[in-house]
Structures are given as structure tokens and as C-alpha cells.
Design an enzyme around this catalytic site. Structure first.
Site, PDB file in Angstrom:
ATOM      1  N   TYR A 150      46.266  35.278  35.442  1.00 47.72           N
ATOM      2  CA  TYR A 150      46.508  34.837  36.740  1.00 47.72           C
ATOM      3  C   TYR A 150      48.031  34.121  36.971  1.00 47.72           C
ATOM      4  O   TYR A 150      47.528  32.868  37.623  1.00 47.72           O
ATOM      5  CB  TYR A 150      45.447  33.944  36.783  1.00 47.72           C
ATOM      6  CG  TYR A 150      44.175  34.870  37.564  1.00 47.72           C
ATOM      7  CD1 TYR A 150      44.692  35.619  38.699  1.00 47.72           C
ATOM      8  CD2 TYR A 150      43.331  34.954  37.013  1.00 47.72           C
ATOM      9  CE1 TYR A 150      43.792  36.829  39.421  1.00 47.72           C
ATOM     10  CE2 TYR A 150      41.659  35.743  37.632  1.00 47.72           C
ATOM     11  CZ  TYR A 150      42.131  36.492  38.718  1.00 47.72           C
ATOM     12  OH  TYR A 150      41.683  37.596  39.244  1.00 47.72           O
ATOM     13  N   LYS A 188      34.964  41.917  37.413  1.00 46.81           N
ATOM     14  CA  LYS A 188      34.829  40.717  36.961  1.00 46.81           C
ATOM     15  C   LYS A 188      33.237  40.272  36.607  1.00 46.81           C
ATOM     16  O   LYS A 188      32.698  40.599  36.841  1.00 46.81           O
ATOM     17  CB  LYS A 188      35.256  39.925  38.179  1.00 46.81           C
ATOM     18  CG  LYS A 188      36.970  39.406  38.479  1.00 46.81           C
ATOM     19  CD  LYS A 188      37.456  38.628  39.445  1.00 46.81           C
ATOM     20  CE  LYS A 188      38.425  38.707  40.637  1.00 46.81           C
ATOM     21  NZ  LYS A 188      39.057  37.994  40.974  1.00 46.81           N
ATOM     22  N   ARG A 210      34.302  43.547  48.423  1.00 46.17           N
ATOM     23  CA  ARG A 210      33.779  42.149  48.437  1.00 46.17           C
ATOM     24  C   ARG A 210      33.420  41.933  49.606  1.00 46.17           C
ATOM     25  O   ARG A 210      32.003  41.083  50.088  1.00 46.17           O
ATOM     26  CB  ARG A 210      35.386  41.836  48.667  1.00 46.17           C
ATOM     27  CG  ARG A 210      35.601  41.634  47.337  1.00 46.17           C
ATOM     28  CD  ARG A 210      37.322  41.253  47.600  1.00 46.17           C
ATOM     29  NE  ARG A 210      38.619  40.776  45.975  1.00 46.17           N
ATOM     30  CZ  ARG A 210      38.987  40.425  45.849  1.00 46.17           C
ATOM     31  NH1 ARG A 210      40.681  40.842  46.928  1.00 46.17           N
ATOM     32  NH2 ARG A 210      39.845  40.681  44.638  1.00 46.17           N
ATOM     33  N   GLU A 224      50.736  43.558  34.617  1.00 48.14           N
ATOM     34  CA  GLU A 224      48.999  43.783  32.957  1.00 48.14           C
ATOM     35  C   GLU A 224      48.433  44.486  32.802  1.00 48.14           C
ATOM     36  O   GLU A 224      47.630  44.555  31.771  1.00 48.14           O
ATOM     37  CB  GLU A 224      48.146  43.730  35.161  1.00 48.14           C
ATOM     38  CG  GLU A 224      48.381  42.717  35.737  1.00 48.14           C
ATOM     39  CD  GLU A 224      47.777  42.538  37.453  1.00 48.14           C
ATOM     40  OE1 GLU A 224      47.422  43.627  37.401  1.00 48.14           O
ATOM     41  OE2 GLU A 224      47.627  40.976  38.219  1.00 48.14           O
ATOM     42  N   ASN A 270      34.181  36.838  43.125  1.00 43.42           N
ATOM     43  CA  ASN A 270      34.371  38.360  44.865  1.00 43.42           C
ATOM     44  C   ASN A 270      35.376  39.843  43.901  1.00 43.42           C
ATOM     45  O   ASN A 270      35.877  40.525  44.654  1.00 43.42           O
ATOM     46  CB  ASN A 270      35.956  38.173  45.669  1.00 43.42           C
ATOM     47  CG  ASN A 270      37.496  37.645  44.643  1.00 43.42           C
ATOM     48  OD1 ASN A 270      37.446  38.072  42.930  1.00 43.42           O
ATOM     49  ND2 ASN A 270      38.350  37.652  45.399  1.00 43.42           N
ATOM     50  N   ARG A 289      43.225  48.631  46.787  1.00 43.87           N
ATOM     51  CA  ARG A 289      42.983  47.122  47.367  1.00 43.87           C
ATOM     52  C   ARG A 289      42.197  47.082  49.181  1.00 43.87           C
ATOM     53  O   ARG A 289      41.774  46.761  49.250  1.00 43.87           O
ATOM     54  CB  ARG A 289      44.610  46.367  47.960  1.00 43.87           C
ATOM     55  CG  ARG A 289      45.912  46.318  46.809  1.00 43.87           C
ATOM     56  CD  ARG A 289      45.721  44.506  46.142  1.00 43.87           C
ATOM     57  NE  ARG A 289      44.994  43.763  46.935  1.00 43.87           N
ATOM     58  CZ  ARG A 289      44.938  42.445  46.379  1.00 43.87           C
ATOM     59  NH1 ARG A 289      45.367  42.261  44.766  1.00 43.87           N
ATOM     60  NH2 ARG A 289      44.808  41.374  47.550  1.00 43.87           N
ATOM     61  N   HIS A 317      39.700  42.379  41.103  1.00 37.65           N
ATOM     62  CA  HIS A 317      40.509  42.582  40.687  1.00 37.65           C
ATOM     63  C   HIS A 317      41.433  43.385  40.544  1.00 37.65           C
ATOM     64  O   HIS A 317      40.957  44.554  40.066  1.00 37.65           O
ATOM     65  CB  HIS A 317      41.328  41.476  39.262  1.00 37.65           C
ATOM     66  CG  HIS A 317      42.486  41.237  38.841  1.00 37.65           C
ATOM     67  ND1 HIS A 317      44.171  40.303  39.230  1.00 37.65           N
ATOM     68  CD2 HIS A 317      43.347  42.843  38.542  1.00 37.65           C
ATOM     69  CE1 HIS A 317      44.977  40.772  39.459  1.00 37.65           C
ATOM     70  NE2 HIS A 317      44.953  41.966  39.080  1.00 37.65           N
ATOM     71  N   THR A 373      40.952  39.057  49.904  1.00 37.80           N
ATOM     72  CA  THR A 373      40.229  38.369  48.990  1.00 37.80           C
ATOM     73  C   THR A 373      39.164  37.054  48.388  1.00 37.80           C
ATOM     74  O   THR A 373      38.275  37.641  48.208  1.00 37.80           O
ATOM     75  CB  THR A 373      41.740  37.510  48.849  1.00 37.80           C
ATOM     76  OG1 THR A 373      43.008  37.884  48.504  1.00 37.80           O
ATOM     77  CG2 THR A 373      40.524  36.912  47.961  1.00 37.80           C
ATOM     78  N   PHE A 410      42.707  26.589  42.973  1.00 31.91           N
ATOM     79  CA  PHE A 410      42.203  27.007  42.034  1.00 31.91           C
ATOM     80  C   PHE A 410      42.256  27.032  40.883  1.00 31.91           C
ATOM     81  O   PHE A 410      40.825  28.736  40.376  1.00 31.91           O
ATOM     82  CB  PHE A 410      41.496  28.411  43.268  1.00 31.91           C
ATOM     83  CG  PHE A 410      42.891  29.322  44.019  1.00 31.91           C
ATOM     84  CD1 PHE A 410      43.000  30.244  43.306  1.00 31.91           C
ATOM     85  CD2 PHE A 410      43.614  29.011  45.158  1.00 31.91           C
ATOM     86  CE1 PHE A 410      44.066  30.763  42.451  1.00 31.91           C
ATOM     87  CE2 PHE A 410      44.379  29.693  44.799  1.00 31.91           C
ATOM     88  CZ  PHE A 410      44.496  30.871  44.448  1.00 31.91           C
TER      89      PHE A 410
END
Ligand code: IDP
Ligand code: MG
Length: 143
Positions: free
Chosen positions: A50, A10, A103, A127, A113, A86, A116, A92, A58
Site C-alpha cells: 500500500y 483480504k 464489495r 504488485e 472491503n 475492478r 484488493h 472502494t 487510513f
């Protein structure tokens, strides 16, 4: 076909010069990189990424953030790659993510964070299709 996942490094990671560190975590784990693109999204594209969060408090700041600077979009392939990724990312929110995860090691934030990752085979497929044509995903055998 082997399982695939979409991982996005990100904007906060680009600003903080953590792109190599983050990609390195996936590489060193032994996961197989099959596609990559460095790009900046429009707000419209970020909305699409998203879309599942539309309507949440948010959502709008998240979309502005994701489209605010370049990102590195990557695809990784292998059995169990979604769940492994993950775990490598951590949960998150940076402030409560496990030390040892991306993270957990580099973020204290809810929104910022760093990374993704797809959360299911269905979202991974959607995606990946948003960003890559089939011939942009490279088929090769690691030594
Ligand atoms: P994930 O990235 O761990 O899958 P999601 O629940 O899918 O988490 O949320 C997508 C992204 O939205 C998060 O990575 C984070 O950047 C942001 N986000 C999620 N929940 C909040 C929140 O409560 N406040 C601010 N940002 C949030
Ligand atoms: Mg998610």
C-alpha cells in the site's frame, strides 16, 4: 504478453469464510487464474503493498489490517482483466459499492472491503513482482 492483474483476498474475507465465494466470482466470469499463494504478510510487506497510500490517515490501520491474518494472493490473465476485475470487485467502500459486485454484496465498510485489485498495468506489474517469481506464474491453455 497478455494483461495480468493481482487480486488479494483480504483478511476479513478469510475470517468470514468468503475466500471461495470471492475467487468463484472471478472464475465464473471466465477469467484465467495463473498463480496463487496463501500467506500472512509482515507489517513491512503490507507497507510495501500500500506504499501509494503512505501519509494518508487510513494508511497505518490499513497496513495493520492487511497483516493481521492470512490472505490469498492471486494473479489473473487476459485482455481487459484489470478493468473487468475492478468491476467484479465494486467501488472502494462497501456501503456504496454496486449490488452484484463483491464489495456491494458482502461489505458495508470503508476499510474491510474484502478484496484488493491492481488499478493499472503499471501497478499490476509491480504488485505481481512483489509476490511471484516469473516461474510461479503458470502458463497453460484452458480447453
Ligand atoms: P481500492 O482498494 O478500491 O483500489 P484504494 O483507494 O486503493 O481503494 O484504497 C486501498 C484500501 O484502503 C481500500 O481497499 C480500503 O481497504 C482502504 N481505504 C481506502 N480509503 C479508506 C478510507 O477513507 N478509510 C478507511 N480505509 C480506506
Ligand atoms: Mg487501490
Amino acid at each position: 504478453m497478455a494483461e495480468r492483474t493481482l487480486i488479494i483476498v483480504k483478511p476479513d474475507a478469510v475470517h468470514r469464510h468468503l475466500v471461495g465465494e470471492i475467487i468463484g466470482r472471478f472464475e465464473k466470469k471466465g477469467l484465467k487464474l495463473v498463480a496463487a499463494k496463501f500467506m500472512q504478510l509482515t507489517e513491512k510487506q503490507a507497507h510495501q503493498v500500500y506504499a501509494v497510500h503512505r501519509g494518508k490517515a487510513f494508511f497505518e490501520p490499513l497496513v495493520k489490517f492487511l497483516s493481521s491474518a492470512p490472505i490469498l494472493v492471486t494473479v489473473w490473465e487476459g485482455e481487459g482483466v484489470i478493468e473487468m476485475s475492478r468491476k467484479i470487485m465494486g467501488t472502494t467502500f462497501g456501503f456504496s459499492a454496486e449490488p452484484g459486485s463483491i464489495r456491494g454484496d458482502f461489505s458495508c465498510s470503508e476499510r474491510y472491503n474484502l478484496v484488493h485489485g491492481s488499478d493499472s498495468p503499471e501497478s499490476a506489474q509491480q504488485e505481481i513482482e512483489m509476490f511471484f517469481k516469473p516461474n510461479e506464474i503458470i502458463n497453460y491453455t484452458p480447453n
